[in-house]
Write a protein that holds these residues in place. Structure first.
Motif, PDB file in Angstrom:
ATOM      1  N   ASP A  71      38.024  30.217  42.682  1.00  0.00           N
ATOM      2  CA  ASP A  71      38.387  31.491  42.126  1.00  0.00           C
ATOM      3  C   ASP A  71      38.352  32.788  42.811  1.00  0.00           C
ATOM      4  O   ASP A  71      36.622  32.229  43.452  1.00  0.00           O
ATOM      5  CB  ASP A  71      38.897  31.797  40.384  1.00  0.00           C
ATOM      6  N   ARG A  75      41.375  36.955  43.611  1.00  0.00           N
ATOM      7  CA  ARG A  75      42.783  36.615  41.809  1.00  0.00           C
ATOM      8  C   ARG A  75      42.296  36.247  40.877  1.00  0.00           C
ATOM      9  O   ARG A  75      43.524  36.926  39.795  1.00  0.00           O
ATOM     10  CB  ARG A  75      42.672  34.359  42.249  1.00  0.00           C
ATOM     11  N   CYS A  79      44.686  38.791  37.857  1.00  0.00           N
ATOM     12  CA  CYS A  79      45.909  38.193  36.886  1.00  0.00           C
ATOM     13  C   CYS A  79      44.900  38.418  35.578  1.00  0.00           C
ATOM     14  O   CYS A  79      45.236  37.729  34.704  1.00  0.00           O
ATOM     15  CB  CYS A  79      45.015  36.201  37.316  1.00  0.00           C
TER      16      CYS A  79
END
Length: 281
Positions: A71, A75, A79
């Motif tokens: 990750d 990101r 999110c």
């Protein structure tokens, strides 16, 4: 009762089996990359060793882990309407005592590795005069763009999400990583060695690899330190310089592979994390 680490998607099952979060002395929420998820298919990462360190110190802590191998800060920020937001906004009859975050390392490495040669933060040195130093191998404007347009705004989204929740001003502890050694030591058989690949395809002279890695991670750590400026609830965990460097072989020093510590390294880091956390909460 000893410390326990569970993944977020396992929470309901543990509740059915008798887990009582309110009975723990501390409850931590973890978000981030492989330093928090797992550093290989068979090797655990920081939360497991932190739980051991907390238990050894007489503290029982429930660690709920949302981290995902690979990750990025970008990101995670994009999110935030997903799992992290749900955990922050759910009105349990208890609150988190700290949030542990490891993010930014993959953003820097991806910016060096993923683009075509010369298109990321590294220059393609093929056909160019030999660089005088590692700085000559870096696209400084691309580095500035990476931080200013991607990392800083997405961290701010995460921070603002916490501040807008009932966990406002909960201590947030930031992973400061440690400086690895670029070498052909992938995280799993048949995998990729990220820095080794980035330097090789951009034709960076090997004599500059150590200095270039130090510069990249110094920029990463400067970025992380910047997130804490003016935000009293943020704490950078001083992990840089803790681990013994690796050489060109596989699992050696305090490193399992190119960018992940081994069990000895994790234990060293967990001690630093425990001491930093206990100095705040």
């Amino acid at each position: 009762m000893s410390s326990t680490v569970i993944y977020g998607d396992e929470f309901d099952r543990y509740l059915e089996q008798g887990l009582a979060p309110e009975q723990f002395a501390y409850r931590f929420l973890v978000e981030g990359d492989s330093w928090m998820d797992r550093s290989s298919a068979t090797n655990a990462s920081l939360p497991v060793y932190l739980a051991d360190a907390m238990s050894a110190g007489g503290d029982d802590v429930l660690i709920i882990n949302l981290a995902m191998f690979g990750d990025t800060m970008r990101r995670i920020g994009e999110c935030l309407n997903d799992r992290f937001l749900q955990w922050i906004t759910t009105a349990f009859n208890w609150k988190f005592d700290a949030i542990l975050l490891s993010a930014g390392g993959n953003d820097f490495i991806d910016a060096a590795r993923e683009p075509d040669p010369g298109q990321g933060i590294l220059k393609n040195m093929l056909g160019l005069p030999p660089p005088a130093s590692q700085v000559d191998c870096i696209h400084l404007d691309a580095l500035t763009t990476l931080v200013a347009q991607y990392l800083d705004p997405n961290f701010t989204k995460l921070y603002d999400t916490v501040q807008a929740s009932r966990h406002v001003d909960v201590p947030i502890f930031l992973n400061n990583y440690d400086t690895p050694t670029a070498r052909n030591a992938p995280a799993f058989r048949g995998g990729r060695a990220w820095l080794f690949e980035a330097y090789t395809k951009n034709h960076i002279p090997e004599a500059l690899w150590a200095g270039l890695t130090a510069r990249i991670f110094d920029d990463l750590q400067t970025t992380i330190a910047g997130w804490a400026q003016g935000r009293p609830s943020l704490h950078v965990v001083p992990t840089d310089g803790v681990l013994a460097r690796a050489d060109t072989a596989g699992n050696n020093g305090d490193w399992l592979n190119e960018i992940h510590p081994n069990k000895v390294g994790w234990r060293k880091l967990a001690t630093v994390w425990r001491d930093t956390i206990k100095g705040v909460i």
